[in-house]
Design a protein around this motif. Structure first.
Motif, short mmCIF file in Angstrom:
data_model
loop_
_atom_site.label_atom_id
_atom_site.label_comp_id
_atom_site.label_asym_id
_atom_site.label_seq_id
_atom_site.Cartn_x
_atom_site.Cartn_y
_atom_site.Cartn_z
N ASP A 384 0.83 -1.20 0.00
CA ASP A 384 0.00 0.00 0.00
C ASP A 384 0.87 1.25 0.00
O ASP A 384 0.59 2.22 -0.72
CB ASP A 384 -0.91 0.02 1.23
CG ASP A 384 -2.08 -0.95 1.12
OD1 ASP A 384 -2.32 -1.49 0.02
OD2 ASP A 384 -2.75 -1.18 2.15
N ASP A 385 1.93 1.22 0.80
CA ASP A 385 2.81 2.38 0.91
C ASP A 385 3.54 2.64 -0.39
O ASP A 385 3.63 3.79 -0.85
CB ASP A 385 3.79 2.17 2.07
CG ASP A 385 4.71 3.36 2.27
OD1 ASP A 385 4.19 4.46 2.52
OD2 ASP A 385 5.93 3.19 2.18
N VAL A 386 4.07 1.59 -1.00
CA VAL A 386 4.85 1.76 -2.23
C VAL A 386 3.94 2.10 -3.41
O VAL A 386 4.28 2.94 -4.26
CB VAL A 386 5.69 0.50 -2.51
CG1 VAL A 386 6.34 0.58 -3.89
CG2 VAL A 386 6.76 0.31 -1.44
N LEU A 387 2.78 1.45 -3.49
CA LEU A 387 1.87 1.70 -4.61
C LEU A 387 1.23 3.07 -4.54
O LEU A 387 0.91 3.67 -5.57
CB LEU A 387 0.77 0.63 -4.64
CG LEU A 387 1.20 -0.77 -5.07
CD1 LEU A 387 0.06 -1.76 -4.87
CD2 LEU A 387 1.63 -0.78 -6.53
N ASP A 388 1.00 3.57 -3.33
CA ASP A 388 0.33 4.86 -3.14
C ASP A 388 -1.05 4.80 -3.82
O ASP A 388 -1.89 4.01 -3.42
CB ASP A 388 1.20 6.00 -3.68
CG ASP A 388 0.73 7.36 -3.19
OD1 ASP A 388 -0.04 7.42 -2.20
OD2 ASP A 388 1.13 8.37 -3.79
N GLN A 389 -1.30 5.58 -4.85
CA GLN A 389 -2.61 5.59 -5.50
C GLN A 389 -2.70 4.62 -6.68
O GLN A 389 -3.74 4.51 -7.31
CB GLN A 389 -2.93 7.01 -6.00
CG GLN A 389 -2.97 8.05 -4.90
CD GLN A 389 -4.00 7.74 -3.83
OE1 GLN A 389 -5.16 7.45 -4.14
NE2 GLN A 389 -3.58 7.77 -2.56
N ARG A 390 -1.60 3.93 -6.97
CA ARG A 390 -1.61 3.01 -8.11
C ARG A 390 -2.20 1.66 -7.70
O ARG A 390 -2.25 1.31 -6.53
CB ARG A 390 -0.19 2.80 -8.63
CG ARG A 390 0.48 4.06 -9.17
CD ARG A 390 1.96 3.79 -9.46
NE ARG A 390 2.70 3.46 -8.24
CZ ARG A 390 3.90 2.88 -8.22
NH1 ARG A 390 4.49 2.56 -9.36
NH2 ARG A 390 4.50 2.62 -7.08
N ILE A 391 -2.66 0.87 -8.69
CA ILE A 391 -3.17 -0.47 -8.41
C ILE A 391 -2.13 -1.54 -8.72
O ILE A 391 -2.28 -2.70 -8.33
CB ILE A 391 -4.48 -0.77 -9.17
CG1 ILE A 391 -4.27 -0.63 -10.69
CG2 ILE A 391 -5.59 0.14 -8.68
CD1 ILE A 391 -5.48 -1.06 -11.51
N ASN A 392 -1.09 -1.17 -9.42
CA ASN A 392 0.03 -2.08 -9.71
C ASN A 392 1.23 -1.22 -10.07
O ASN A 392 1.17 0.01 -9.99
CB ASN A 392 -0.33 -3.08 -10.82
CG ASN A 392 -0.83 -2.38 -12.08
OD1 ASN A 392 -0.20 -1.47 -12.61
ND2 ASN A 392 -2.00 -2.82 -12.57
N GLN A 393 2.32 -1.87 -10.46
CA GLN A 393 3.55 -1.14 -10.80
C GLN A 393 3.97 -1.38 -12.25
O GLN A 393 5.16 -1.41 -12.57
CB GLN A 393 4.69 -1.53 -9.85
CG GLN A 393 4.42 -1.20 -8.39
CD GLN A 393 5.68 -1.08 -7.57
OE1 GLN A 393 6.32 -0.03 -7.55
NE2 GLN A 393 6.02 -2.16 -6.87
N LEU A 394 2.98 -1.52 -13.13
CA LEU A 394 3.29 -1.72 -14.53
C LEU A 394 4.09 -0.57 -15.13
O LEU A 394 4.75 -0.72 -16.16
CB LEU A 394 2.01 -1.93 -15.33
CG LEU A 394 1.35 -3.31 -15.19
CD1 LEU A 394 -0.03 -3.32 -15.82
CD2 LEU A 394 2.23 -4.39 -15.83
N ASN A 395 4.05 0.58 -14.46
CA ASN A 395 4.82 1.74 -14.94
C ASN A 395 6.31 1.63 -14.60
O ASN A 395 7.12 2.39 -15.12
CB ASN A 395 4.26 3.03 -14.34
CG ASN A 395 4.43 3.07 -12.82
OD1 ASN A 395 3.95 2.17 -12.12
ND2 ASN A 395 5.09 4.09 -12.30
N VAL A 396 6.67 0.68 -13.74
CA VAL A 396 8.09 0.50 -13.36
C VAL A 396 8.73 -0.42 -14.39
O VAL A 396 8.53 -1.63 -14.38
CB VAL A 396 8.21 -0.08 -11.94
CG1 VAL A 396 9.69 -0.33 -11.61
CG2 VAL A 396 7.57 0.83 -10.92
N SER A 397 9.52 0.16 -15.28
CA SER A 397 10.04 -0.62 -16.42
C SER A 397 11.39 -1.26 -16.14
O SER A 397 11.73 -2.27 -16.77
CB SER A 397 10.17 0.28 -17.65
OG SER A 397 11.20 1.24 -17.44
#
Length: 537
Positions: A384-397
């Protein structure tokens, strides 16, 4: 009895080896058997060829040819392409819980503070025939929202909450057969039984409520095995008039050879796949098994083989980079700890969970696994802390990372081999084998939830230490004689820990024999469950 189920279709060549009760015939229906047979007719004969390809690859590695990325599929790795899509209810998977399919477990897992429950017919499950049928009944009832359970001793009642987790079914690996169903006189692949029953019983209800038939695929070693599953899924969709890509799968990268074929696995399943998972415990076991002939790559005590080790951290980062480049989710691995009653021990457990999950979240994983509902909150807080408002980390390439090399994935792992570690391995493996052949595949032992994968590490480590005559930190050389001495002594320890009555009423004599064989045989057995299956009722 069973004749009723089979005679509903006179053309079936399937033969059930066990009679079915009237209740079981609601799960193993005549139509379900016909569907199983259609899958077996089309796909079962390819499984031995896939398993033989594994053996040929291992022979080459045993002769000194280390695993590497495949030159023949370079074009797939270098081309730009994406997987088809990720369904809405699988886009947020920040915490998943895994466990076997007994009724109480299914309810508690679906009610936990997690996004997904992986209902397991594989590593945390002992595949006795009645347990398989009961498990599929439990999952059908869960999908239909009718599942409940009352504890026979306490009277405590369990039922589903209003918003349960998303359900994913993990089927058995391709190496496991189902001896209770024969086709042309031969056992059929257990994976096809698990897939067929879960799909047939549940796909309509799942789709009606906005979900779908979702699967975890274990133990894959090559992209050709992924292509086999893609064919199974596509055939099934055509048979039932479903849109291509209705069936979705997550593949566990839990074998060392598969780590070199992640792109190819995604590509060959691209219509059906949504992500890959770091199945770390089986991956550690596979590292031992695959590199068994390389004395410089022998692992230390399993307790010190953590995700911080370079070869495991490289595997984690490669999985994230590969998945996110292709639009797929990158799931982290299992925290096998269970809550402790002692406050000091519990604080230690929570610290371990936080450290482990922070590493995964910061590497870019989209979610992680826990084995116990009591640890879900801790794991979830990290994500929860790392994602913040995101639902996943697909943006982390991770595109700025240096490419992960074969040398990094194969890097030797530092750490001690200790007498205490070897003795611990013996006690854990014997207790797990005894539980498994008694019908229980998920066992809390010394503060960890042990399953087949963790037990595999314990017995394979000892085998490899014996094979290469490795020395423990106290100077003792690991030999068959030393193992036999320790096995005798540790059985006495277990008798003190568990009590004479438990030892006598259990199957410890058979488990001790199996452990002795697995640790001292001339050739390393591929899976302890293959040996154990002969003992399973």
């Amino acid at each position: 009895m069973i004749e009723t189920a089979i005679q509903a279709n006179d053309h079936t060549q399937l033969l059930l080896q066990q009679p079915l009760t009237e209740q079981q015939q609601q799960i193993i229906t005549a139509d379900a058997l016909v569907f199983i047979e259609r899958l077996v007719e089309r796909f079962a004969d390819r499984v031995p060829l896939l398993l033989e390809a594994r053996e040929q690859q291992q022979l080459a590695i045993d002769r000194g040819q280390l695993p590497d990325f495949l030159p023949d599929t370079r074009a797939i790795r270098e081309a730009e392409w994406k997987i088809q899509n990720i369904p809405h209810d699988l886009q947020d998977r920040r915490v998943e819980i895994t466990g076997p399919v007994d009724r109480k477990m299914v309810i508690n897992a679906l009610n936990a503070n997690v996004k997904v429950f992986m209902a397991d017919f594989e590593d945390s499950f002992s595949p006795s025939w009645n347990a398989i049928i009961d498990g599929h009944q439990n999952l059908r009832d869960a999908v239909n929202g009718t599942i409940s359970y009352t504890h026979p001793q306490t009277g405590k009642h369990y039922q589903l909450d209003d918003d349960p987790a998303v359900l994913i079914c993990r089927v058995r690996g391709l190496h496991l057969l189902e001896k209770n169903i024969l086709w042309n006189g031969e056992p059929i692949p257990g994976a096809l039984v698990d897939f067929a029953l879960y799909f047939y019983l549940n796909h309509q209800a799942l789709l009606a409520k906005g979900s779908g038939p979702y699967f975890y695929l274990p133990k894959l070693q090559a992209y050709r095995e992924a292509a086999w599953w893609s064919d199974v899924f596509s055939f099934t969709e055509d048979e039932f008039g479903l849109t291509r890509g209705t069936i979705k799968a997550t593949v566990l990268i839990e074998t060392l050879p598969a780590a070199f074929e992640m792109d190819e696995i995604l590509f060959n399943l691209k219509e059906h796949i949504v992500g890959l998972n770091c199945g770390r415990w089986d991956y550690i076991f596979s590292y031992i098994k695959t590199l068994r002939n390389f004395p410089e790559r022998i692992l230390p005590d399993r307790q010190v083989v953590t995700m911080e080790k370079p070869f495991l951290n490289a595997y984690s980062r490669l999985l994230v980079r590969t998945c996110h480049r292709r639009g797929a989710l990158a799931m982290g691995g299992m925290a096998a700890f269970i809550p402790a009653k002692d406050p000091q021990q519990q604080a230690w457990v929570l610290n371990k969970i936080q450290t482990d999950k922070a590493l995964e979240a910061n590497n870019g994983h989209d979610g992680t696994w826990v084995a116990h509902p009591g640890l879900a909150d801790t794991a979830r807080a990290i994500f929860d802390d790392v994602l913040d408002q995101r639902i996943n980390q697909l943006n982390v390439s991770r595109e700025q990372d240096a490419p992960i090399t074969a040398a990094e994935l194969l890097a030797p792992c530092g750490g001690e081999r200790t007498e205490a570690g070897m003795r611990h391995n013996i006690r854990v493996a014997v207790q797990y084998i005894e539980a498994w052949i008694s019908g229980n595949g998920c066992v809390p032992i010394y503060g960890l939830m042990e399953d087949a994968a963790t037990a595999e590490i314990a017995r394979a480590s000892i085998w490899q230490w014996i094979k290469h005559g490795k020395t423990l930190s106290n100077g003792q050389v690991v030999t068959k004689a030393l193992f036999a001495q320790m096995l005798t002594e540790e059985m006495q320890v277990l008798q003190q820990e568990l009590g004479q009555e438990r030892i006598e009423n259990g199957r410890f004599e058979e488990a001790t024999y199996l452990m002795s064989h697995l640790a001292t045989s001339d050739e390393l057995d591929n899976f302890l469950t293959l040996k154990g299956y002969d003992y399973l009722v």
